[in-house]
Design a protein around this motif. Structure first.
Motif, mmCIF file in Angstrom:
data_model
loop_
_atom_site.group_PDB
_atom_site.id
_atom_site.type_symbol
_atom_site.label_atom_id
_atom_site.label_comp_id
_atom_site.label_asym_id
_atom_site.label_seq_id
_atom_site.Cartn_x
_atom_site.Cartn_y
_atom_site.Cartn_z
ATOM 1 N N ALA A 1 8.737 2.790 0.639
ATOM 2 C CA ALA A 1 9.709 4.083 0.339
ATOM 3 C C ALA A 1 11.306 3.671 0.741
ATOM 4 C CB ALA A 1 9.266 5.240 1.369
ATOM 5 N N THR B 1 -0.160 -1.130 13.488
ATOM 6 C CA THR B 1 -0.234 0.101 13.818
ATOM 7 C C THR B 1 -1.062 0.178 14.816
ATOM 8 O OG1 THR B 1 -2.152 0.338 12.408
ATOM 9 C CG2 THR B 1 0.198 0.740 11.249
ATOM 10 N N PRO C 1 0.915 -1.245 0.102
ATOM 11 C CA PRO C 1 -0.090 0.124 0.041
ATOM 12 C C PRO C 1 1.030 1.085 -0.006
ATOM 13 C CG PRO C 1 -0.496 -1.616 1.818
ATOM 14 C CD PRO C 1 0.604 -2.123 1.158
ATOM 15 N N LYS C 2 0.361 2.324 -0.656
ATOM 16 C CA LYS C 2 1.078 3.693 -0.775
ATOM 17 C C LYS C 2 1.535 4.189 0.610
ATOM 18 C CE LYS C 2 0.955 3.762 -5.135
ATOM 19 N NZ LYS C 2 2.088 3.383 -5.736
ATOM 20 N N ASN C 3 0.788 3.915 1.686
ATOM 21 C CA ASN C 3 1.187 4.362 2.965
ATOM 22 C C ASN C 3 2.135 3.341 3.706
ATOM 23 O OD1 ASN C 3 -0.629 2.394 3.442
ATOM 24 N ND2 ASN C 3 -1.975 3.688 4.841
ATOM 25 N N ASP C 4 2.485 2.342 3.185
ATOM 26 C CA ASP C 4 3.458 1.640 3.890
ATOM 27 C C ASP C 4 4.934 2.055 3.488
ATOM 28 O OD1 ASP C 4 5.282 -0.612 4.563
ATOM 29 O OD2 ASP C 4 3.337 -2.125 4.212
ATOM 30 N N GLY C 5 5.792 2.295 4.885
ATOM 31 C CA GLY C 5 6.909 3.106 4.712
ATOM 32 C C GLY C 5 8.085 2.236 4.099
#
Length: 128
Positions: free
Chosen positions: A79, A127, A72-76
């Protein structure tokens, strides 16, 4: 070795297929290469080891990219994987040399990419 490049003829795209990586063999090679103190190999022997490690580095980087893209895009972790992949691309852009130093650098890259791959494939942290 010259600084020329050879293209892989892969009309069916099998080089990027979802084949399992031969992890145990490469981890053993990495361990051996990183344990070298004062190896006495010929430049051609070093070059062959570097070529093996470089090929595996490319396959690992593709696998890391695949797993990072699936997050998912919000999974660090994705990045961080992108940062590691940019660093890997920089290392892989360096010319291949028939030296122990070059072989050890490629071995470190294999180790780092496996570490990142393991973190991408483990369950996401909870989380709060």
């Amino acid at each position: 070795m010259s600084d020329t490049h050879t293209e892989l003829h892969d009309p069916h795209g099998l080089a990027d297929a979802d084949l399992p990586l031969e992890r145990a063999s490469y981890e053993a090679l990495v361990t051996a290469v990183l344990a070298w103190q004062k190896p006495n190999l010929t430049p051609r022997d070093y070059e062959q080891i570097v070529l093996q490690l470089t090929g595996h580095d490319h396959a690992l980087a593709a696998d890391v990219q695949h797993h990072a893209n699936a997050l998912p895009k919000n999974d660090g972790r994705g990045a961080l994987a992108e940062v590691i992949l940019r660093e890997a691309a920089g290392h892989l852009a360096q010319p291949i040399r028939g030296t122990a130093h070059c072989a050890q650098n490629r071995a470190r890259l294999v180790r780092g990419l496996y570490t990142r791959l393991d973190r991408l494939t483990e369950p996401a942290p909870a989380t709060t």
